[in-house]
Design a protein around this motif. Structure first.
Motif, PDB file in Angstrom:
ATOM      1  N   CYS A   1       0.502  -0.943  -0.174  1.00 45.60           N
ATOM      2  CA  CYS A   1      -0.161  -0.150  -0.009  1.00 45.60           C
ATOM      3  C   CYS A   1       0.601   1.298   0.118  1.00 45.60           C
ATOM      4  CB  CYS A   1      -0.928  -0.435   1.526  1.00 45.60           C
ATOM      5  SG  CYS A   1      -1.840   1.329   1.284  1.00 45.60           S
ATOM      6  N   PHE A   2       0.761   2.112  -0.765  1.00 47.63           N
ATOM      7  CA  PHE A   2       1.204   3.502  -0.541  1.00 47.63           C
ATOM      8  C   PHE A   2       0.626   4.495  -1.506  1.00 47.63           C
ATOM      9  CE2 PHE A   2       1.628   3.425  -5.672  1.00 47.63           C
ATOM     10  CZ  PHE A   2       1.390   2.260  -5.906  1.00 47.63           C
ATOM     11  N   THR A   3       1.380   5.620  -0.828  1.00 47.20           N
ATOM     12  CA  THR A   3       1.130   7.238  -1.244  1.00 47.20           C
ATOM     13  C   THR A   3       1.863   7.999  -2.410  1.00 47.20           C
ATOM     14  OG1 THR A   3       2.210   7.951   0.278  1.00 47.20           O
ATOM     15  CG2 THR A   3       0.011   7.526   0.674  1.00 47.20           C
ATOM     16  N   ALA A   4       0.926   8.450  -2.987  1.00 47.85           N
ATOM     17  CA  ALA A   4       1.592   9.379  -4.324  1.00 47.85           C
ATOM     18  C   ALA A   4       1.210  10.320  -4.421  1.00 47.85           C
ATOM     19  CB  ALA A   4       1.884   8.076  -5.391  1.00 47.85           C
ATOM     20  N   PRO A   5       1.534  11.602  -4.990  1.00 49.86           N
ATOM     21  CA  PRO A   5       1.168  12.967  -5.645  1.00 49.86           C
ATOM     22  C   PRO A   5      -0.125  12.129  -6.848  1.00 49.86           C
ATOM     23  CG  PRO A   5       3.858  13.150  -5.492  1.00 49.86           C
ATOM     24  CD  PRO A   5       3.216  11.875  -5.684  1.00 49.86           C
ATOM     25  N   ALA A   6      -1.072  13.362  -6.865  1.00 50.80           N
ATOM     26  CA  ALA A   6      -2.038  12.981  -7.874  1.00 50.80           C
ATOM     27  C   ALA A   6      -1.013  12.720  -9.277  1.00 50.80           C
ATOM     28  CB  ALA A   6      -2.814  13.160  -7.946  1.00 50.80           C
ATOM     29  N   ASP A   7      -0.116  13.576  -9.205  1.00 51.16           N
ATOM     30  CA  ASP A   7       0.296  13.738 -11.669  1.00 51.16           C
ATOM     31  C   ASP A   7       1.063  12.747 -11.240  1.00 51.16           C
ATOM     32  OD1 ASP A   7       3.240  14.308  -9.412  1.00 51.16           O
ATOM     33  OD2 ASP A   7       2.660  16.498  -9.430  1.00 51.16           O
ATOM     34  N   ALA A   8       1.340  11.698  -9.867  1.00 49.82           N
ATOM     35  CA  ALA A   8       2.126  10.561 -10.877  1.00 49.82           C
ATOM     36  C   ALA A   8       0.843   9.281 -11.580  1.00 49.82           C
ATOM     37  CB  ALA A   8       3.131   9.952  -9.498  1.00 49.82           C
ATOM     38  N   ARG A   9      -0.015   9.737 -11.073  1.00 44.68           N
ATOM     39  CA  ARG A   9      -0.797   8.537 -11.862  1.00 44.68           C
ATOM     40  C   ARG A   9      -0.975   7.891 -13.383  1.00 44.68           C
ATOM     41  NH1 ARG A   9      -6.282  11.117 -10.378  1.00 44.68           N
ATOM     42  NH2 ARG A   9      -6.626  11.932  -7.975  1.00 44.68           N
ATOM     43  N   GLU A  10       0.273   8.919 -14.318  1.00 43.93           N
ATOM     44  CA  GLU A  10       0.510   8.034 -15.571  1.00 43.93           C
ATOM     45  C   GLU A  10       1.652   7.467 -15.836  1.00 43.93           C
ATOM     46  OE1 GLU A  10       0.454  10.903 -19.132  1.00 43.93           O
ATOM     47  OE2 GLU A  10      -1.069  11.843 -18.704  1.00 43.93           O
ATOM     48  N   ARG A  11       2.051   8.165 -14.389  1.00 38.75           N
ATOM     49  CA  ARG A  11       3.602   6.709 -14.398  1.00 38.75           C
ATOM     50  C   ARG A  11       3.741   5.807 -13.382  1.00 38.75           C
ATOM     51  NH1 ARG A  11       9.287   9.637 -11.409  1.00 38.75           N
ATOM     52  NH2 ARG A  11      10.325   6.981 -11.739  1.00 38.75           N
ATOM     53  N   ILE A  12       2.171   5.440 -12.804  1.00 37.77           N
ATOM     54  CA  ILE A  12       2.612   4.906 -11.662  1.00 37.77           C
ATOM     55  C   ILE A  12       1.377   3.667 -13.405  1.00 37.77           C
ATOM     56  CG2 ILE A  12       0.903   3.011  -9.699  1.00 37.77           C
ATOM     57  CD1 ILE A  12       0.757   6.373  -8.444  1.00 37.77           C
ATOM     58  N   ASP A  13       0.751   3.798 -13.529  1.00 36.99           N
ATOM     59  CA  ASP A  13      -0.094   3.396 -14.915  1.00 36.99           C
ATOM     60  C   ASP A  13       0.640   2.247 -16.088  1.00 36.99           C
ATOM     61  OD1 ASP A  13      -2.496   3.600 -13.809  1.00 36.99           O
ATOM     62  OD2 ASP A  13      -3.074   5.096 -15.209  1.00 36.99           O
ATOM     63  N   ALA A  14       1.724   2.974 -15.820  1.00 35.50           N
ATOM     64  CA  ALA A  14       2.740   2.978 -17.022  1.00 35.50           C
ATOM     65  C   ALA A  14       4.117   1.433 -16.283  1.00 35.50           C
ATOM     66  CB  ALA A  14       3.784   3.749 -18.021  1.00 35.50           C
ATOM     67  N   VAL A  15       3.963   2.342 -15.134  1.00 37.80           N
ATOM     68  CA  VAL A  15       5.041   0.936 -14.030  1.00 37.80           C
ATOM     69  C   VAL A  15       4.394  -0.058 -13.712  1.00 37.80           C
ATOM     70  CG1 VAL A  15       6.003   0.829 -11.965  1.00 37.80           C
ATOM     71  CG2 VAL A  15       6.077   2.722 -12.869  1.00 37.80           C
ATOM     72  N   PHE A  16       3.370   0.113 -13.467  1.00 34.79           N
ATOM     73  CA  PHE A  16       2.594  -1.826 -13.011  1.00 34.79           C
ATOM     74  C   PHE A  16       1.965  -1.932 -14.211  1.00 34.79           C
ATOM     75  CE2 PHE A  16       2.500   0.654  -9.646  1.00 34.79           C
ATOM     76  CZ  PHE A  16       2.465  -0.647  -8.010  1.00 34.79           C
ATOM     77  N   SER A  17       1.996  -1.599 -15.499  1.00 34.32           N
ATOM     78  CA  SER A  17       1.697  -1.976 -16.275  1.00 34.32           C
ATOM     79  C   SER A  17       3.429  -2.638 -17.535  1.00 34.32           C
ATOM     80  CB  SER A  17       1.770  -1.161 -17.781  1.00 34.32           C
ATOM     81  OG  SER A  17       1.633  -1.318 -19.574  1.00 34.32           O
ATOM     82  N   GLN A  18       3.635  -2.116 -16.986  1.00 35.33           N
ATOM     83  CA  GLN A  18       5.661  -3.053 -17.182  1.00 35.33           C
ATOM     84  C   GLN A  18       5.365  -4.362 -16.178  1.00 35.33           C
ATOM     85  OE1 GLN A  18       8.630   0.018 -17.109  1.00 35.33           O
ATOM     86  NE2 GLN A  18       9.254  -1.310 -19.110  1.00 35.33           N
ATOM     87  N   LEU A  19       5.534  -3.942 -15.418  1.00 34.16           N
ATOM     88  CA  LEU A  19       5.176  -5.012 -14.270  1.00 34.16           C
ATOM     89  C   LEU A  19       4.555  -6.260 -14.148  1.00 34.16           C
ATOM     90  CD1 LEU A  19       6.160  -2.796 -10.859  1.00 34.16           C
ATOM     91  CD2 LEU A  19       7.993  -4.046 -12.337  1.00 34.16           C
ATOM     92  N   ASP A  20       3.349  -5.682 -15.177  1.00 36.61           N
ATOM     93  CA  ASP A  20       2.489  -6.394 -15.294  1.00 36.61           C
ATOM     94  C   ASP A  20       1.260  -6.962 -14.264  1.00 36.61           C
ATOM     95  OD1 ASP A  20       0.506  -8.143 -17.068  1.00 36.61           O
ATOM     96  OD2 ASP A  20       1.448 -10.316 -16.868  1.00 36.61           O
ATOM     97  N   LEU A  21       1.011  -5.739 -13.686  1.00 36.93           N
ATOM     98  CA  LEU A  21       0.574  -6.387 -11.941  1.00 36.93           C
ATOM     99  C   LEU A  21      -0.716  -5.001 -12.104  1.00 36.93           C
ATOM    100  CD1 LEU A  21       0.648  -7.940  -9.149  1.00 36.93           C
ATOM    101  CD2 LEU A  21       2.103  -6.155  -8.222  1.00 36.93           C
ATOM    102  N   ARG A  22      -1.891  -5.592 -11.816  1.00 32.78           N
ATOM    103  CA  ARG A  22      -2.789  -4.569 -10.857  1.00 32.78           C
ATOM    104  C   ARG A  22      -2.235  -3.532 -10.048  1.00 32.78           C
ATOM    105  NH1 ARG A  22      -8.376  -7.402  -9.984  1.00 32.78           N
ATOM    106  NH2 ARG A  22      -9.900  -5.658  -8.964  1.00 32.78           N
TER     107      ARG A  22
END
Lengths: 317, 317
Positions: A260-281
């Motif tokens: 469980c982690f926190t991140a600023p709202a402007d990191a949403r795209e980056r997070i989507d990209a990171v987890f897409s690469q990790l192939d993890l929900r």
């Protein structure tokens, strides 16, 4: 098959493996390690006791896996690279076959993440496994619990509630598919690594989401709102429990070892990209607010309450 | 008095202390440490179980002391400077008064040697204490088991057999003076430090002198002759047991936590000077020879044998 203490140690030593930074592994009074210069050391310790942290009927290999996994999960939550570990093993009797099975699980997971067993002890006593895991991280890059800021999103990896579901079914259906999650949790080491540098706070979900997010909240001096209806569930959990039973498992069940982690709202795209690469929900489940404490609420904004908010090993049940 | 798991952790955290190299102590998923550059890391782990490693009636403070002492002793045997430790504590029930007593002993010893508790866990289970201790040493200066050379002297610090004597008397005289040695062993940290650079091998006497010297012998690929009649005894041990009972306690009794080390014969004067400054007894008890194994002999050169050569936690008794 019975073996003496030194035979057991020899069995463990023969399979422990090595790393370039290990000057001296198992076999002396202590291990001697040469940490790479400039890195910080991350250290965590967790114990598993029979009947408390794993079912008494668990396979030795599952116990070995889980004993290391729960410690790797703490390193993951710090964003650390796993490096070395110690193992203190108390056994009711010396049993070479059990040790071999235990090492199968423990060392399979160790090899996957490059962590090497460098010391410890074996001794007589009720079945108990204590592991201390050490990892490495660049100064300033560790993921801590105290960095969440008002306005941050709250995220969780994977799905929640499977382990608690497997535990709930243990008496009736000990071989239920959900049990695999209880027996062989996946430490999110790659996730922790990927989150370094932009997650503001992170914790692993070992005691239950609301309890663990509570640690971020109290350490960061902020409050958190969680949308209980947004908590991710596996298909297996959805198929096994109705919503009234399932949601408390997701919100308060322990042993999932997601992050469980926190991140600023402007990191949403980056997070989507990171987890897409990790192939993890990854699921956005709430936000950090001013104030204190974790407020679970339904999607319609109504407060949600569960009798049990997290796992306390000494709680009356 | 009952307290929850998080209350116990808060109690421990409040008293743990700190060091300049601790970036983040108890309270996150893991501790974050900044090792001084250029040093090697020394890591050891040892567990104490109730009824196996300490009498069931032991005071909480004595258990706390001993749990750390046995680990500090391993750091001492490596010549390391104590730095940080983790504590995994399994308790049958949450008991704040017991924890406070345990911490009294543990932290008194920790403060004496500058080691700080940085993490761990508390959990429900049969009473068991696992500690992992970390220390620091200059590269190339650690005392190892594998450096003994043919012609070296064999030395031992302090006196041997008190702890085993206290244990032997436990049923009849649980408050005998020898018991203090069993309950509160002194880790020889200052000795390990003083031996760096000229002892060729070192081990702590935890399983019994002959067994522990056997580790030096096997790791160094040499034999050792030990003059059983030269083994040092305390006045209390001499006053309590006749020679036939006493000598096996000295040769094979565990839990003394003295250091046994080897050094070239030309270091004798230096050793006398070092121990005179430490105000600690040191005794030359034998020599390293070609071959293998430890040969205990009487002063007249006759071989000596004892049924029990050392402590094996899984041995049939």
């Amino acid at each position: 098959m019975s073996a003496g203490e030194f035979d057991l140690i020899a069995r463990i030593r023969a399979r422990a493996g090595t790393r370039a930074d290990i000057v001296l592994g198992i076999g002396d009074d202590a291990a001697l390690l040469a940490p790479p210069p400039g890195l910080q050391l991350v250290v965590t310790a967790d114990t598993l006791n029979a009947g408390v942290h794993f079912p008494e009927d668990s396979a030795a290999a599952d116990i070995g896996w889980k004993a290391l996994a729960v410690n790797l999960s703490d390193l993951a939550a710090m964003g650390a690279e796993p490096a070395w570990c110690t193992l203190s093993l108390s056994l009711p009797q010396s049993d070479a076959a059990w040790i071999d099975g235990f090492l199968d699980g423990f060392l399979m997971l160790a090899a996957r993440y490059g962590i090497v067993l460098v010391g410890g002890d074996t001794t007589r006593g009720p079945l108990s496994i204590s592991v201390t895991a050490m990892g490495l991280v660049d100064p300033g890059h560790a993921l801590r619990r105290d960095g969440a800021r008002v306005g941050d999103d709250v995220w969780v990896t994977g799905t929640l509630g499977d382990a608690a579901g497997g535990l709930a079914l243990l008496d009736r259906e000990p071989a239920h598919a959900l049990r695999a999650r209880l027996d062989r949790p996946t430490p999110r080491v790659e996730v922790g690594r990927a989150l370094r540098g932009f997650a503001t706070a992170c914790v692993d979900v070992s005691d239950g989401l609301l309890a663990d997010l509570g640690h971020i909240s109290s350490r960061s001096g902020v409050g958190a709102q969680v949308d209980i209806d947004a908590l991710p569930a596996s298909d297996a959990l959805m198929a096994t429990f109705d919503g009234a039973t399932r949601v408390p498992l997701q919100a308060s069940g322990g042993d999932d070892y997601e992050l469980c982690f926190t991140a600023p709202a402007d990191a949403r795209e980056r997070i989507d990209a990171v987890f897409s690469q990790l192939d993890l929900r990854v699921t956005r489940i709430g936000r950090i607010v001013a104030g204190e404490g974790v407020q679970p609420m339904r999607s319609d904004g109504e407060p949600w309450s569960s009798l049990r908010r997290g796992y306390d090993h000494f709680a009356e049940r």
